[in-house]
Write a protein that holds these residues in place. Structure first.
Motif, short mmCIF file in Angstrom:
data_model
loop_
_atom_site.label_atom_id
_atom_site.label_comp_id
_atom_site.label_asym_id
_atom_site.label_seq_id
_atom_site.Cartn_x
_atom_site.Cartn_y
_atom_site.Cartn_z
N ARG A 227 -21.34 -42.86 76.17
CA ARG A 227 -20.00 -43.15 75.65
C ARG A 227 -19.58 -42.21 74.52
O ARG A 227 -18.68 -42.52 73.75
CB ARG A 227 -19.88 -44.60 75.17
N TRP A 228 -20.29 -41.10 74.36
CA TRP A 228 -19.92 -40.11 73.36
C TRP A 228 -19.93 -40.69 71.93
O TRP A 228 -19.12 -40.31 71.08
CB TRP A 228 -18.53 -39.53 73.65
N GLN A 229 -20.86 -41.60 71.67
CA GLN A 229 -20.85 -42.32 70.40
C GLN A 229 -21.42 -41.49 69.24
O GLN A 229 -22.53 -40.98 69.31
CB GLN A 229 -21.64 -43.62 70.52
N GLN A 230 -20.66 -41.42 68.16
CA GLN A 230 -21.07 -40.65 66.98
C GLN A 230 -22.37 -41.18 66.40
O GLN A 230 -23.26 -40.41 66.02
CB GLN A 230 -19.95 -40.72 65.93
N GLU A 231 -22.50 -42.50 66.33
CA GLU A 231 -23.70 -43.09 65.73
C GLU A 231 -24.94 -42.79 66.55
O GLU A 231 -26.03 -42.58 66.00
CB GLU A 231 -23.52 -44.61 65.60
N THR A 232 -24.80 -42.76 67.87
CA THR A 232 -25.92 -42.45 68.74
C THR A 232 -26.36 -41.00 68.56
O THR A 232 -27.56 -40.69 68.54
CB THR A 232 -25.56 -42.70 70.21
N TYR A 258 -18.72 -32.25 71.48
CA TYR A 258 -17.55 -33.03 71.06
C TYR A 258 -17.61 -33.25 69.56
O TYR A 258 -18.67 -33.50 69.00
CB TYR A 258 -17.52 -34.36 71.81
N ASP A 259 -16.43 -33.19 68.91
CA ASP A 259 -16.37 -33.27 67.45
C ASP A 259 -16.94 -34.56 66.89
O ASP A 259 -17.54 -34.56 65.81
CB ASP A 259 -14.92 -33.12 66.98
N GLY A 260 -16.73 -35.68 67.59
CA GLY A 260 -17.29 -36.94 67.10
C GLY A 260 -18.81 -36.87 67.03
O GLY A 260 -19.42 -37.32 66.05
N LEU A 261 -19.43 -36.32 68.07
CA LEU A 261 -20.89 -36.13 68.04
C LEU A 261 -21.26 -35.16 66.92
O LEU A 261 -22.28 -35.36 66.24
CB LEU A 261 -21.38 -35.59 69.38
N SER A 262 -20.47 -34.12 66.75
CA SER A 262 -20.76 -33.11 65.72
C SER A 262 -20.81 -33.75 64.34
O SER A 262 -21.70 -33.42 63.53
CB SER A 262 -19.70 -32.01 65.76
N ARG A 263 -19.90 -34.66 64.08
CA ARG A 263 -19.89 -35.29 62.75
C ARG A 263 -21.12 -36.18 62.56
O ARG A 263 -21.67 -36.25 61.46
CB ARG A 263 -18.59 -36.08 62.56
N GLY A 264 -21.55 -36.85 63.61
CA GLY A 264 -22.80 -37.61 63.51
C GLY A 264 -23.99 -36.71 63.28
O GLY A 264 -24.88 -37.01 62.46
N ILE A 265 -24.04 -35.60 64.00
CA ILE A 265 -25.13 -34.63 63.84
C ILE A 265 -25.13 -34.07 62.42
O ILE A 265 -26.19 -33.97 61.78
CB ILE A 265 -24.95 -33.50 64.89
#
Length: 385
Positions: A227-232, A258-265
């Protein structure tokens, strides 16, 4: 989001060109001929996956406004990344007699029964950005060139590391550079195109030892984020750092789709002592890619934290979806510029693919501010007005 509903000059020009050439072929295809002559009597269902991403909010608003500007009624629904909710929403659109559906699916394999019902009712279906799979009842697909998105992301990673220039030409820099790779949700058809484009581009540099995936995780099943989750993505990056970089080595690049993943990373990296500079003992922030030019990530790029993002101008995607919808409602067939690539398991879906742009710090002004997508103030704040 109101400013994103204004068409840029280039967007307006493209829209006019597409309207001029789309759906004008002899012997137009089947459809609800004549509906377009009285659009105020026509409701179009627009099913979007979630409001947790600013990108999908912008898409929904853009499609809705452009259809309403042509006089149509619009039933815009968001499903909050819940598959049963989206299925129910589409069922209701069909039951209410809506004349056409524009669907950005949560799970591209989960809508077969709904689309069969749409076909039985003579309702055309436009698959929006995410290809709907395993059904013959998809009439058209509008998206970006998703394989090229992956190529662009990998090229941005290589350029950030100095292995190539921004055009992908090798510089002779040999590394080795430690990298890690991420992919999107396995149930999103686009995630596979992104990953394939990126890994095909990186392969020669992995094979010759210029790039080293230190974790050894290089298959999409190993690196996908549901689900492209940032927290994951943040949790996976934390685990990678703990398990593969506990020997004093550092990660120097991260392929993020994806930017949301990038911010989590990036959050995981910052918590582990990485930063834009080495001042204060921080380890250098790796080159981190992205996609969708979300405003929070654009600010990070402007601040020198995230390296790049892929800009997919959703104003133009909405324009093409609307152009295709109008063609169908007139009883015509929309123009496709790709009739070979997108096989959904049941048929090759006629498609219209739009180009993408890689955004770095040095072209934020040109690509995002001058085009009217964001203002300079929004980029500085990292928040849309």
């Amino acid at each position: 989001m109101s400013k994103k509903l204004r068409l840029s000059a280039v967007g307006a020009a493209l829209a006019l060109g597409l309207v001029a050439c789309g759906g004008s072929g002899a012997g137009g295809g089947s459809g609800s001929s004549g509906n377009d002559s009285n659009p105020s009597d026509t409701t179009i269902g627009v099913a979007m996956p979630t409001q947790t991403s600013e990108r999908w909010i912008a898409d929904g608003n853009n499609v809705k406004k452009q259809l309403e500007d042509k006089g149509y009624k619009v039933d815009l629904q968001y499903a909050n990344d819940d598959i049963p909710t989206q299925s129910q929403q589409i069922d209701q659109m069909i039951t209410k007699g809506e004349k056409l559906l524009i669907v950005a699916a949560i799970d591209g394999t989960a809508l077969s029964s709904q689309l069969q019902a749409a076909a039985d009712a003579g309702i055309k279906v436009i698959s929006y950005d995410r290809l709907i799979r395993d059904t013959p009842n998809v009439d058209f697909y509008v998206s970006f060139d998703n394989y090229k998105v992956g190529v662009a992301q990998a090229t941005a990673l290589l350029a950030g590391l100095g292995v190539t220039d921004k055009d992908g030409k090798a510089t002779g820099t040999k590394g080795p550079f430690n990298i890690e790779v991420f992919a999107g949700s396995l149930d999103d058809n686009n995630a596979h195109f992104f990953f394939d484009g990126a890994m095909d581009t990186l392969k020669q540099y992995i094979d010759d030892g210029t790039l080293v995936i230190k974790s050894g995780q290089n298959q999409i099943e190993q690196v996908a984020i549901l689900r492209w989750q940032q927290e994951t993505a943040q949790k996976r990056m934390e685990d990678l750092l703990t398990q593969s970089y506990n020997d004093g080595t550092t990660v120097q690049g991260v392929l993020s789709p994806y930017d949301g993943l990038s911010r989590g990373i990036i959050t995981a990296l910052q918590n582990a002592g990485y930063g834009p500079t080495t001042s204060g003992g921080a380890k250098p922030m790796p080159i981190v890619t992205g996609q969708d030019a979300e405003i929070a990530s654009v600010k990070l790029i402007n601040d020198g934290v995230q390296s790049s993002t892929i800009f997919k101008d959703t104003r133009l995607l909405a324009e093409q979806a609307v152009t295709a919808a109008v063609a169908f409602l007139k009883g015509d067939e929309p123009e496709a510029n790709d009739t070979k690539t997108y096989d959904n398991g049941q048929k090759v879906v006629p498609s219209f693919l739009l180009p993408v742009v890689t955004v770095y710090k040095d072209n934020i002004q040109k690509e995002l501010i001058d085009s009217g997508y964001y203002t300079a103030d929004e980029v500085a704040k990292g928040q849309s007005d």
